[in-house]
Scaffold this active site. Sequence first.
Site, PDB file in Angstrom:
ATOM      1  N   GLU A 158      16.651  43.809   4.327  1.00  0.00           N
ATOM      2  CA  GLU A 158      15.771  44.906   3.952  1.00  0.00           C
ATOM      3  C   GLU A 158      14.303  44.490   3.884  1.00  0.00           C
ATOM      4  O   GLU A 158      13.414  45.242   4.296  1.00  0.00           O
ATOM      5  CB  GLU A 158      16.207  45.489   2.603  1.00  0.00           C
ATOM      6  CG  GLU A 158      17.533  46.219   2.640  1.00  0.00           C
ATOM      7  CD  GLU A 158      18.750  45.306   2.521  1.00  0.00           C
ATOM      8  OE1 GLU A 158      19.891  45.798   2.603  1.00  0.00           O
ATOM      9  OE2 GLU A 158      18.550  44.085   2.343  1.00  0.00           O
TER      10      GLU A 158
ATOM     11  N   LYS B 202      39.409  43.111  10.231  1.00  0.00           N
ATOM     12  CA  LYS B 202      39.115  44.196   9.294  1.00  0.00           C
ATOM     13  C   LYS B 202      40.122  45.330   9.511  1.00  0.00           C
ATOM     14  O   LYS B 202      40.337  45.776  10.632  1.00  0.00           O
ATOM     15  CB  LYS B 202      37.684  44.694   9.501  1.00  0.00           C
ATOM     16  CG  LYS B 202      37.146  45.536   8.345  1.00  0.00           C
ATOM     17  CD  LYS B 202      35.654  45.774   8.482  1.00  0.00           C
ATOM     18  CE  LYS B 202      35.128  46.544   7.260  1.00  0.00           C
ATOM     19  NZ  LYS B 202      33.682  46.799   7.355  1.00  0.00           N
TER      20      LYS B 202
ATOM     21  N   ARG C  13      15.268  45.608  -2.866  1.00  0.00           N
ATOM     22  CA  ARG C  13      15.179  44.211  -2.438  1.00  0.00           C
ATOM     23  C   ARG C  13      13.921  43.945  -1.609  1.00  0.00           C
ATOM     24  O   ARG C  13      13.588  42.803  -1.336  1.00  0.00           O
ATOM     25  CB  ARG C  13      16.434  43.860  -1.627  1.00  0.00           C
ATOM     26  CG  ARG C  13      17.713  44.330  -2.304  1.00  0.00           C
ATOM     27  CD  ARG C  13      18.926  44.125  -1.453  1.00  0.00           C
ATOM     28  NE  ARG C  13      19.363  42.744  -1.505  1.00  0.00           N
ATOM     29  CZ  ARG C  13      20.457  42.281  -0.909  1.00  0.00           C
ATOM     30  NH1 ARG C  13      21.196  43.090  -0.208  1.00  0.00           N
ATOM     31  NH2 ARG C  13      20.793  41.024  -1.004  1.00  0.00           N
TER      32      ARG C  13
END
Length: 662
Positions: free
Chosen positions: A392, A303, A420
């Site tokens: 979640e 990254k 969600r």
Amino acid sequence: MTGQKVLSDITSRTLDAGEYPLLSKIKDPSDLRDIPIEQLEELCAEIRKFLIEQLSSNPGHFASSMGAVELTVALHYVFNTPYDRIVWDVGHQAYSHKLLTGRSGKFHTNRKLGGISGFPSPTESEYDSFTAGHASNSISAALGMSVASALKKESPDRNIVAVIGDASISGGLAFEGLNNAANTNSNLLIILNDNDMSIDRNVGSLNGYLAHLTTTKAYNNARYNVYKLLRKAHVVNEKSKGRILRFNNSLKSLITREQNIFEGLNIRYFGPFDGHDLPRIIRILQDIKDLKGPRILHLRTVKGKGFQAAEDDPAVWHAPGKFNPDNGERVRSHSKDSDHPKFQDVMGKTLVSLASKNDKIVAITAAMPSGTSINLMQEAFPKRTFDVGISEGHAVTFAAGLAKDGMLPYVAIYSSFLQRAYDNIIHDIAILNLPVTLCIDRAGLVGEDGVTHHGAFDLAYLRAVPNMQIAAPADGETLRSLLYASQLPDREGPWAIRYPRGTCYDNGKMIENIKVGTGKQLSEGTDVTLLTIGAVLDDSIQAVKELEKENISIAHYDMIWLKPLDEQILLQCAESGRPIVTVEDGSLEGGFGSEVLEWLNDNGYSIPTIRLGLPDSFVSHGSVSQLKGLCGIDRQSIVEAIRRAAKGGRTRTVKSTKEEQK
């Protein structure tokens, strides 16, 4: 205003051919495929140079896209996009994809009002196969596309590729997709972009598993080369592949005493390979793209690749804001708002203070500790703080279990991500009336992240849930006071406290006697009643001050609570007969204004009411101030609404009789 469609009158800039000799020639992926493979690494260097230049002055998601350059080039080089489909998960890594699909000249408008979106969107380009913004949906969506192609008997065969990160693949939806892919007749290719990061450092056993996968580089090289040799010699074909695969998996499990989780699902696994070795990625993709059945290509990437500061601290450089492209020094904001604390920091610091005196308090977040300031609890009380990853629904049910056995859980999740977990909120918290507090961050308009990230619906969707108590503080004092009240012994049932992204006015004080369902009057008036909730307060106060100069007298109330409403305030306002204006930073459909109208109707009042809020459409990206204006909840819109209300005057018949109601 709605959706993410790019406006047609955007000025497209021509890239300098001297500075970007390869990238400037690419109008679509067919141009990319004309470039000799030996020059593709030069193209990758140009893409990184372009991203650094652009994102240093027009901020966006930096580190993820820098890490996926070779992967993106290889995908468009090998596959016949847009006929072949690439389905990006989340889309943080898709800037290179935008540059290669005709949007380099418009990239200076990235995340700006009317410009291109920071995420893939089918309304923007045919190369964007599916909406991206929330994690873990790529495998399910791509599988659906693959099955649809097979059912339609499309010719030539359409390749469908899902690109998913190591954090996103830990989400429950991704596992559901994997399980279905293993038992569905499809040719889905899943690219696992493994950079050992999400936004904050990855958590969970799956991340550790991926980092130490027993399929070694030497083993993969040997297996891959033998596979190609046997296939070329026609020893292996599609009919025998499954039998050989199962035998190979069993033999490897016996030797290593470990099972590859993907091959355990009978999904063909390739990797892990170096995700920055472009020639090799291209060769592997060319070899496996026409294989039948689901398969996974596991690539290890870095990254922030190509920019040292981002490689050193990828979490900070996920979305770093403006920075110096030469030395990586980030530009600090010097706006007047920078003198005020962020809502999330008021929440985090208050929770730490309360937890130091109340050992029942625990904190939970879903892969966003720094984004929600739960990292402050992590530092102070690591054993009472839980980052559950991109899960979640699990976060909410986990909190319910903690609450059932006597703890006081605080679940900090962005509003659009909490959507969600709606069933978990109803089934696992509300039915049992458990004392879980939802700290709903990024509520309302969030700005440049756009349609997938606006917290537009939480007031409306939570309001319908029995037992739920919902508050929207407009400043730091009220937020701190609500958190204090939420942990008192007489607190009952689930609470939702929603607050926006950004800074707030904060006097550092706390109201220790704040009551559930009680608002406060900010000004007296005789012409119009103004009812506001949450972060629209500042604009509303400014509107009231402006209209005082026009001799329009306004009774202004900060309602604070959506559920239960302060019925004493509503009764007082209804009896006065003054026209009402309601303002909220949430969906008009079923939100605060709707609840006020319902209360008036249910109690027999007929009061002219103007509701301001977010429209019944998806709001695009832009600055928060721009979007407030477009949605009609900025200061000027409030001024105009109050003027209209004042012209109507008081209602003559304030309340119908009981006989009329019958």
